[in-house]
Design a protein around this motif. Structure first.
Motif, PDB file in Angstrom:
ATOM      1  N   VAL A   5     -52.920   5.973  17.557  1.00  0.00           N
ATOM      2  CA  VAL A   5     -53.272   4.592  17.230  1.00  0.00           C
ATOM      3  C   VAL A   5     -54.550   4.658  16.407  1.00  0.00           C
ATOM      4  CG1 VAL A   5     -53.906   2.329  18.146  1.00  0.00           C
ATOM      5  CG2 VAL A   5     -52.274   3.753  19.394  1.00  0.00           C
ATOM      6  N   THR A   6     -54.600   3.868  15.341  1.00  0.00           N
ATOM      7  CA  THR A   6     -55.820   3.759  14.548  1.00  0.00           C
ATOM      8  C   THR A   6     -56.210   2.285  14.480  1.00  0.00           C
ATOM      9  OG1 THR A   6     -54.578   3.601  12.472  1.00  0.00           O
ATOM     10  CG2 THR A   6     -55.308   5.798  13.141  1.00  0.00           C
ATOM     11  N   ILE A  56     -52.856   0.166  14.090  1.00  0.00           N
ATOM     12  CA  ILE A  56     -51.595   0.733  13.611  1.00  0.00           C
ATOM     13  C   ILE A  56     -51.123   1.737  14.655  1.00  0.00           C
ATOM     14  CG2 ILE A  56     -50.470   2.139  11.840  1.00  0.00           C
ATOM     15  CD1 ILE A  56     -52.494   0.958   9.833  1.00  0.00           C
ATOM     16  N   LYS A  72     -48.540   4.716  15.564  1.00  0.00           N
ATOM     17  CA  LYS A  72     -47.762   5.731  14.849  1.00  0.00           C
ATOM     18  C   LYS A  72     -46.803   6.409  15.825  1.00  0.00           C
ATOM     19  CE  LYS A  72     -48.034   9.861  12.020  1.00  0.00           C
ATOM     20  NZ  LYS A  72     -48.892  10.912  11.476  1.00  0.00           N
ATOM     21  N   GLU A  81     -44.666   3.980  11.487  1.00  0.00           N
ATOM     22  CA  GLU A  81     -45.863   3.198  11.775  1.00  0.00           C
ATOM     23  C   GLU A  81     -45.576   1.706  11.793  1.00  0.00           C
ATOM     24  OE1 GLU A  81     -48.913   4.243   8.988  1.00  0.00           O
ATOM     25  OE2 GLU A  81     -49.073   6.285   9.773  1.00  0.00           O
TER      26      GLU A  81
END
Length: 161
Positions: A66-67, A130, A132, A138
């Motif tokens: 996760v970003t 985001i 992934k 994504e």
């Protein structure tokens, strides 16, 4: 009300209800729902995010990372009991989402750890991120920021004093 207006109103109500029950986010066979974080307490540098992931596919998938621009770093964590103490640990290799199954990231278990917040999480706002996935790819999401005291699953009706 004429029959035509009644049928139109009933169709609209059913369509709206079906839309409300749809997944918050979808990528491939993965559906993501109920994303939330607690508002930051004064001086709090980190925050935890929670969500439900459902896999409608015939093959398992994996949440790899996760970003988010809201934190310097984001990690996937779990809580493990070590020598009678609950300790938070980073998940190695991601979180498996079983085929035709689901996984819940919730307090006391798997969760998304937002480390070194760039600004406090303010109740009523959202935290963009985001997710992934290994197979699905994504998907951009938003975590809803709930009250600092938010505690889902806390049913006071069965408490004994």
């Amino acid at each position: 009300m004429t029959l035509r207006k009644f049928v139109f109103a009933a169709t609209l109500a059913l369509t709206t209800g079906a839309t409300a029950m749809a997944a918050d986010y979808k990528v491939g066979q993965i559906e993501v729902d109920d994303l939330w974080v607690r508002a930051s307490a004064p001086g709090q540098e980190n925050g935890a995010g929670y969500l439900e992931i459902e896999n409608d596919g015939k093959v398992a998938d994996r949440l790899l990372a996760v970003t988010s621009p809201a934190a310097e770093r984001v990690e996937l964590h779990t809580v493990k009991n070590e020598n009678g103490m609950a300790r938070m640990r980073e998940v190695d290799g991601g979180i498996v989402v079983p085929a035709d199954g689901k996984v819940e990231l919730k307090p006391g278990g798997y969760h998304v750890m937002f480390l070194k917040l760039k600004s406090p999480f303010a109740e009523g706002g959202t935290v963009p991120a985001i997710l992934k996935f290994e197979k699905a790819g994504e998907v951009g999401v938003n975590f809803k920021i709930k009250a600092v005291s938010h505690n889902p699953g806390m049913d006071h009706g069965h408490m004994k004093h």
